[in-house]
Design an enzyme around this catalytic site. Sequence first.
Site, short mmCIF file in Angstrom:
data_model
loop_
_atom_site.label_atom_id
_atom_site.label_comp_id
_atom_site.label_asym_id
_atom_site.label_seq_id
_atom_site.Cartn_x
_atom_site.Cartn_y
_atom_site.Cartn_z
CG HIS A 1 0.85 5.45 60.29
ND1 HIS A 1 -0.08 5.13 61.24
CD2 HIS A 1 0.46 4.83 59.16
CE1 HIS A 1 -1.00 4.35 60.70
NE2 HIS A 1 -0.72 4.15 59.44
C1 UD1 Z 1 1.13 1.40 55.16
C2 UD1 Z 1 -0.31 1.36 54.68
C3 UD1 Z 1 -1.23 1.96 55.72
C4 UD1 Z 1 -1.01 1.31 57.07
C5 UD1 Z 1 0.44 1.40 57.44
C6 UD1 Z 1 0.74 0.74 58.76
C7 UD1 Z 1 -0.66 1.57 52.26
C8 UD1 Z 1 -1.10 2.50 51.21
N1 UD1 Z 1 -0.49 2.13 53.48
O1 UD1 Z 1 1.51 2.77 55.28
O2 UD1 Z 1 -2.58 1.78 55.34
O3 UD1 Z 1 -1.81 1.97 58.04
O4 UD1 Z 1 1.20 0.76 56.42
O5 UD1 Z 1 2.09 0.87 59.09
O6 UD1 Z 1 -0.49 0.41 52.02
N2 UD1 Z 1 9.33 1.96 55.89
C9 UD1 Z 1 10.40 1.49 56.60
N3 UD1 Z 1 10.39 0.16 56.95
C10 UD1 Z 1 9.38 -0.68 56.63
C11 UD1 Z 1 8.29 -0.17 55.90
C12 UD1 Z 1 8.27 1.16 55.54
O7 UD1 Z 1 11.33 2.20 56.90
O8 UD1 Z 1 9.44 -1.87 57.00
C13 UD1 Z 1 9.33 3.40 55.53
C14 UD1 Z 1 9.80 3.63 54.13
O9 UD1 Z 1 10.52 4.82 54.12
C15 UD1 Z 1 8.53 3.82 53.35
C16 UD1 Z 1 7.62 4.45 54.36
O10 UD1 Z 1 7.99 3.88 55.63
O11 UD1 Z 1 8.71 4.58 52.22
C17 UD1 Z 1 6.17 4.19 54.12
O12 UD1 Z 1 5.91 2.79 53.99
P1 UD1 Z 1 4.66 2.30 53.11
O13 UD1 Z 1 4.53 0.82 53.19
O14 UD1 Z 1 4.76 2.89 51.76
O15 UD1 Z 1 3.43 2.99 53.79
P2 UD1 Z 1 3.02 3.18 55.33
O16 UD1 Z 1 3.07 4.63 55.63
O17 UD1 Z 1 3.79 2.25 56.22
#
Ligand code: UD1
Length: 368
Positions: A207
């Site tokens: 991811h």
């Molecule tokens: C975040 C953390 C990362 C961790 C990861 C574990 C930061 C900078 N990154 O990355 O260190 O390893 O979580 O999962 O804090 N989304 C959903 N549902 C959710 C959450 C996210 O669909 O419940 C999608 C959204 O499109 C979002 C994307 O995932 O834009 C990324 O989510 P985000 O929290 O920004 O970062 P992660 O890649 O999950």
Amino acid sequence: MVTFLSVVGARPNFMKVAPLHRALLPYEGRIQHIILHTGQHYDEKMSRVFFEDLELPHPDVYLGVGSGTHAEQTARIMVEFETAALAASPDLVIVVGDVNSTLACSVTCSKLGIPVAHVESGLRSFDRTMPEEINRMVTDILSDFLFVTEPAGVENLAREGVAPEKVHLVGDVMIDALMRYREKARSSRSMDELGVAPRGYTLVTLHRPSNVDVRERLEIIAGIFERLQDATTIVFPVHPRTRRRMDEFGLAGRFDAIRSLRMTDPIGYLDFLNLMDNAALVLTDSGGIQEETTYLQVPCLTMRENTERPVTIDVGTNQLVGLDADLVVTKSMEALGGWPKRGRIPDMWDGNAAERIIRILATAYGAV
Ligand code: UD1
């Protein structure tokens, strides 16, 4: 009575705060524990299932900030957290790991004059293109108590000039959770549901933006799976970010066509723990999974150029392979052929890290 407020936000936070919450239970009446969820992760499968699996109480405060760019998400957490912190008026805020919620809440606290304890402090990949590296550095410089999982973290903090009396090598709270729930996880049905047997599959998680947000890199990953498809069944719970990129880049069909690839939605803590415990091999770009596989002594190939967790390489089962397809395939075949890297469990990864942390904090706050 003193008040500690713990922050959770994203999936890798929940299994770190659960052991801290449990270690605080004997202090009831002396330490009030508030759990605040920023809502950085909000999908049922990224958040609520972990509260159930880890027996964490519902958060006392939920900020519901959701997704966004780094600036948007961090800023939203800061604004909402400031109001919540003023209302709760904690004596100490505990932040864990390296996600945007960790950074946002530690910055806000330092401006409000609220002391911060950082659990999983001192880790450094020395790669500032990783958002987590920025989060780790800023959080550490602002923290009053720095709890470290492995010796390299102590050295990093000393090099950065952090006063040694603030730094405590205590072990790994994530391993506390793993040890507590490993037995319970054995009743998971996920292997049956996926049609796989113990040591009969490779478990994959990917991811990191550096791997999945770039079309060419996601294509390399598809190519690796294609080369492995005759040698192993590949179980791949797909993170929402990765799923979105596969669709955007028009690569979903290519992944779907890989015969032995079983893609699933993200899965809960107990099911995932059991899948790790029984895997022949784990391929990942996660931070925490490098530690969990080292504890479980399951071979792990980390598809990154660096790691902030060197103990998993020095003494554990982890090896860095980057996105060098030939290397990934060669090392995978070695592990699947019965020549995996053997490791040992790092010192102090013994299930008691949270108790050590809470004892230090309770003593500092006169709550013993
Ligand atoms: C975040 C953390 C990362 C961790 C990861 C574990 C930061 C900078 N990154 O990355 O260190 O390893 O979580 O999962 O804090 N989304 C959903 N549902 C959710 C959450 C996210 O669909 O419940 C999608 C959204 O499109 C979002 C994307 O995932 O834009 C990324 O989510 P985000 O929290 O920004 O970062 P992660 O890649 O999950």
